[in-house]
Design an enzyme around this catalytic site. Structure first.
Site, PDB file in Angstrom:
ATOM      1  N   CYS A   1       0.813  -1.213   0.000  1.00 14.82           N
ATOM      2  CA  CYS A   1       0.000   0.000   0.000  1.00 14.82           C
ATOM      3  C   CYS A   1       0.847   1.264   0.000  1.00 14.82           C
ATOM      4  O   CYS A   1       0.612   2.156  -0.816  1.00 14.82           O
ATOM      5  CB  CYS A   1      -0.945  -0.017   1.211  1.00 14.82           C
ATOM      6  SG  CYS A   1      -2.231  -1.243   1.049  1.00 14.82           S
ATOM      7  N   HIS A   2       1.805   1.326   0.938  1.00 14.77           N
ATOM      8  CA  HIS A   2       2.619   2.539   0.984  1.00 14.77           C
ATOM      9  C   HIS A   2       4.094   2.235   1.139  1.00 14.77           C
ATOM     10  O   HIS A   2       4.881   3.108   1.482  1.00 14.77           O
ATOM     11  CB  HIS A   2       2.146   3.450   2.137  1.00 14.77           C
ATOM     12  CG  HIS A   2       0.678   3.738   2.069  1.00 14.77           C
ATOM     13  ND1 HIS A   2      -0.238   3.039   2.831  1.00 14.77           N
ATOM     14  CD2 HIS A   2      -0.024   4.586   1.288  1.00 14.77           C
ATOM     15  CE1 HIS A   2      -1.456   3.480   2.528  1.00 14.77           C
ATOM     16  NE2 HIS A   2      -1.352   4.414   1.593  1.00 14.77           N
ATOM     17  N   GLY A   3       4.483   0.965   0.920  1.00 11.58           N
ATOM     18  CA  GLY A   3       5.907   0.614   0.841  1.00 11.58           C
ATOM     19  C   GLY A   3       6.611   0.428   2.151  1.00 11.58           C
ATOM     20  O   GLY A   3       7.772   0.829   2.307  1.00 11.58           O
TER      21      GLY A   3
END
Lengths: 420, 259, 169
Positions: C133-135
């Site tokens: 999703c956001h690493g």
């Protein structure tokens, strides 16, 4: 509201009130001049407001757990009763609350009948009340379907089938109501939606009901017009607030007795059997508060006429302000009307009783006589009484009969002028 | 005014008390004292545990109890088995679970969180195995019969030979207390049928009483909490009513009239 | 005289308000408590998992309280790698020994502590998990090493009830 100008005490209060006069409204309600001779039959309006709020709050919390699907409804109610924290309490309050709501509304209505509260200038209050009563019956009927027990299912089947009596479009209407070819899941889900909606319609109508009341002000046991404010009135707060509070507490004790010690006595055992479209219960009976109308419905052998009679029995009440031709409001001063009033009360109780019995033999005969008498009361007796009855002299003011102490009440030469 | 109020209340009272009686023939049910009746009614734990034993050993082969979970057996207000006992009871039943990683359903020993295992998979299977009659689920049976506990208690002891002139079909039995007198369930209880774990003599009357008490609990598991809360609520309301009454008198004394 | 009367009146009204308030509170509480987890939900508060088929290096995901739980049986190399990490390299310093009492078994909530997505197994730069999703990158002890997540993946209460079964919750 043409009251005295209310000035809020705080700066914020003034700023807010200029934009939305809630504080003025609160002041009006607090100071609202109420006749000081109101007896306890007048406390049921407040009690009804309590009942409405109770049903809405308990209904909301139940709706968080109830599942409106034919396969899961009964089980979801059992889940509420067994697993949800205080679920049993909320459910029993809601179910018995419906009965208490109707008990209060019947007392409230019969108060109006006795004291002539429906008469001019309070006709609109009365008619709004009839509409509220109709909505209450619709909400209660649909609410009873939701647990999806045998009575839920079969009561729904019987009552929705009534609409087929309408000529030409009847069958189509029934199919439309059902959303299918019999009472089934589509019926249940839409009943849930409407059951959720109606209390808020009632809430709105109650606001209008009270607003309409506040124009002429309350009726009172003696039935004469009074000036407000005056020596004859007290401000609503604290006098009526505390009296309504006391009456409400007594009411709550009765309510608590049912909820905690006899929670199923007003219901029907068959509704703890899951709905079965293949098996009809031996006796299909609605809840007690609908019994008089059920009796009227079944007393007419013809299906359509039975429905018409049942509806007329309710709608005729709306015409009451015009059917009752008497210029005197309160039955206190109408000795003949008073007798007929109590006969009507007995008649309605009898209708309720035979409504619970099988519609045959002696029970059916009694139902027919009682139904005929019901209509006779409103359509014949009331109009005639207005002209024929010799009423007692009414007092000039409400304090006068009490403070004076003497049995000689000053009579009014022209009765007409008083009841305008 | 007061007189009319009294009359109305009497009429209403009359209707409420007579409303609940059987519409058809009046049958006097057998009576016994139930520990759970009355304002301070409580369940007799021993009776509940014995009743559970009767249910399990006699009734559960045909009658389901589908709204109960095994953990209910250990909860307050019920038979109050210990958690270990309840766990053992649960584990003695095979529960359907799945699908597993292969997509298959499988059975495993029951846990506290499981619902009571049903004797038949569905209503039709139950009917097929019982000559077309469905043995009703017993979770709320005590509330689903207007005679309540007395009715069930009487019915279990009410089997007798049919009176002269009454013909019974194949598989139908005569019962004095059954609605309509004809019942598809044969008499199930006989003296000594169950060997009670606590040593109580298992007469038909005793087993009827115990299993009825148990069924009352399955229908109303929170009965005791309800009675206790009710007592507190009503006492509280009475106290508050008295306080409000005197407050009302105090306030209204400012108005010089008494109507 | 007037004082005494006022006091008695005040006491009556105060007592009435106070008793009334108690009632209001007692009435409001069930309305609020009914939204709390009910008995059937609380009964499922713990789950038992059969881990007999989990070989070293394998991770299984099970559902507990509606959320995914990663159970990984770590190899010797993975355990050593986890233990070798220095505390000052970590955004959320936690010793591997504190996270996995039995070092062979790593049990943690498979929920990214950033915004709640489910990280992917055997992905990322730290031989652990990677949240797409956001690493966020998690290591072989489930600790946040790179990315926006603030905390390591949560370790729930669990225990081995026997050699093959873990009870979570």
């Amino acid at each position: 509201m043409s009251d005295h100008e209310y000035t809020p005490k705080s700066k914020f209060g003034k700023w807010f009130n200029d934009r939305l006069p809630l504080l003025s409204l609160a002041s009006h309600l607090t100071d609202y001049p109420t006749p000081k001779n109101l007896n306890y039959w007048w406390t049921f309006g407040g009690i009804l407001s309590f009942c409405l709020i109770t049903q809405i709050v308990t209904g909301l919390t139940l709706a968080m757990h109830y599942i409106a699907h034919a396969d899961m409804a009964f089980e979801s109610v059992e889940h509420i009763m067994r697993d949800v924290n205080y679920g049993w309490l909320i459910r029993y309050i809601h179910a018995n609350g419906a009965s208490m709501f109707f008990l209060a509304v019947y007392i409230h209505i019969f108060r109006s009948l006795f004291y002539g509260s429906y008469k001019s200038p309070r006709e609109i209050i009365w008619i709004i009340g009839i509409i509220i009563y109709l909505l209450m019956m619709a909400a209660a009927f649909m609410g009873y379907v939701l647990p999806w027990g045998q009575m839920s299912f079969w009561g729904a089947t019987v009552i929705t089938n009534l609409f087929s009596a309408i000529p030409l479009v009847g069958e189509g209407i029934v199919t439309w109501l059902w959303g299918g070819y019999s009472v089934d899941n589509p019926t249940l889900t839409r009943f849930f939606t409407l059951h959720y909606l109606i209390p808020f319609l009632i809430l709105g109508l109650v606001v209008l009901h009270i607003w309409a009341l506040h124009i002429p002000g309350n009726n009172n046991p003696v039935g004469i017009d009074i000036k407000k404010p005056s020596k004859d009135t007290v401000p609503f707060h604290p006098y009526i607030v505390i009296k309504d509070g006391f009456a409400l507490l007594m009411f709550m004790i009765v309510f608590a007795f049912f909820v905690f010690y006899a929670p199923n006595i007003l219901g029907h055992a068959d509704n703890y059997i899951e709905a079965n479209p293949l098996v009809t219960p031996a006796h299909i009976v609605p809840e007690w508060y609908l019994l008089p109308f059920y009796a009227i419905l079944r007393s007419i052998p013809d299906k359509l006429l039975g429905v018409v009679a049942m509806l007329s029995a309710i709608l005729i009440l709306a015409a009451l302000p015009w059917l009752d031709t008497s210029k005197i409001r309160s039955a206190v001063f109408r000795p003949l009307y008073k007798q007929f009033y109590w006969i009507l009360v007995a008649d309605v109780l009898i209708l309720g009783y035979v409504g619970a019995m099988p519609a045959e033999g002696l029970f059916l005969l009694i139902a027919r006589v009682a139904t005929a008498y019901y209509f006779l009361h409103f359509l014949v007796i009331l109009p005639v009484l207005g002209f024929k009855e010799k009423t007692l002299p009414i007092p000039l003011s409400i304090t006068e009969p009490v403070l004076g102490g003497s049995p000689n009440l000053a009579t009014v030469k022209n009765k007409e002028s008083l009841n305008h | 005014m007061k007189n009319s109020f009294k009359i109305i209340s009497l009429i209403i009272l009359f209707f409420i008390t007579s409303y609940n009686s059987n519409a058809a023939e009046k049958v006097e049910y057998l009576k016994t004292d139930w520990s759970f009746k009355g304002l301070f009614g409580k369940f007799d734990r021993g009776s509940l545990q014995r009743g559970y034993q009767v249910y399990t050993e006699v009734c559960s082969s045909c009658h389901s109890m589908k709204y109960l979970s095994y953990r209910n057996l250990a909860e307050k207000g019920g038979p109050e088995f210990t958690e270990e006992q309840a766990k053992a009871i649960a584990a003695s039943f095979e529960v359907l679970d799945g699908p597993n990683a292969d997509g298959e359903m499988f059975t495993r020993p029951g846990k506290l969180s499981d619902k009571f295992v049903m004797p038949y998979e569905n209503v039709k299977a139950a009917q097929a195995a019982n000559g077309g009659a469905y043995p009703p689920d017993m979770s709320v049976l005590a509330k689903a019969r207007s005679g309540g506990a007395n009715y069930i208690y009487s019915l279990l002891q009410g089997y007798e030979d049919p009176p002269i002139g009454v013909i019974l079909d194949e598989g139908v039995h005569y019962n004095k207390y059954m609605y309509g007198n004809k019942i598809k369930m044969a008499n199930q209880l006989s003296d000594g049928l169950v060997e009670y774990a606590d040593g109580t003599g298992a007469t038909v009357e005793q087993m009827s009483k115990d299993v009825t008490t148990f069924l009352m609990w399955t229908a109303e598991p929170h009965l005791e909490a309800r009675h206790q809360m009710g007592f507190k609520a009503i006492v509280y309301l009475i106290i508050l009513t008295i306080l409000v009454y005197f407050s009302m008198k105090r306030i209204w004394s400012r108005v010089e009239t008494e109507i | 005289m007037a004082d005494k009367k006022t006091n008695r009146r005040d006491f009556l009204f105060t007592a009435t308000y106070a008793v009334g308030a108690v009632g209001v509170g007692a009435t409001v509480w069930p309305m609020i408590d009914q939204m709390n987890p009910d008995a059937s939900v609380k009964a499922l508060a713990s789950t038992e998992v059969d881990v007999s088929s989990v070989t070293p290096g394998k991770t299984i995901t099970v559902l507990w309280r509606g959320k995914p739980v990663f159970i990984r049986r770590r190899t010797k190399e993975e355990i050593n790698e986890a233990r070798a990490v220095k505390m000052d390299e970590l955004k959320h310093p936690e010793k591997d020994e504190d996270r996995a009492k039995d070092p062979e078994w790593l049990v943690m909530l498979g929920v990214c502590t950033h915004l709640g997505c489910v990280p992917l197994n055997d992905k990322g730069d730290y031989d652990g998990w990677f949240c797409p999703c956001h690493g966020s990158h998690y290591d072989i002890s489930g600790r946040i090493r790179k990315g926006p997540a603030p905390l390591n993946m949560e370790v729930p209460k669990y225990e081995f009830v026997n050699a093959n079964t873990i009870k979570i919750g």
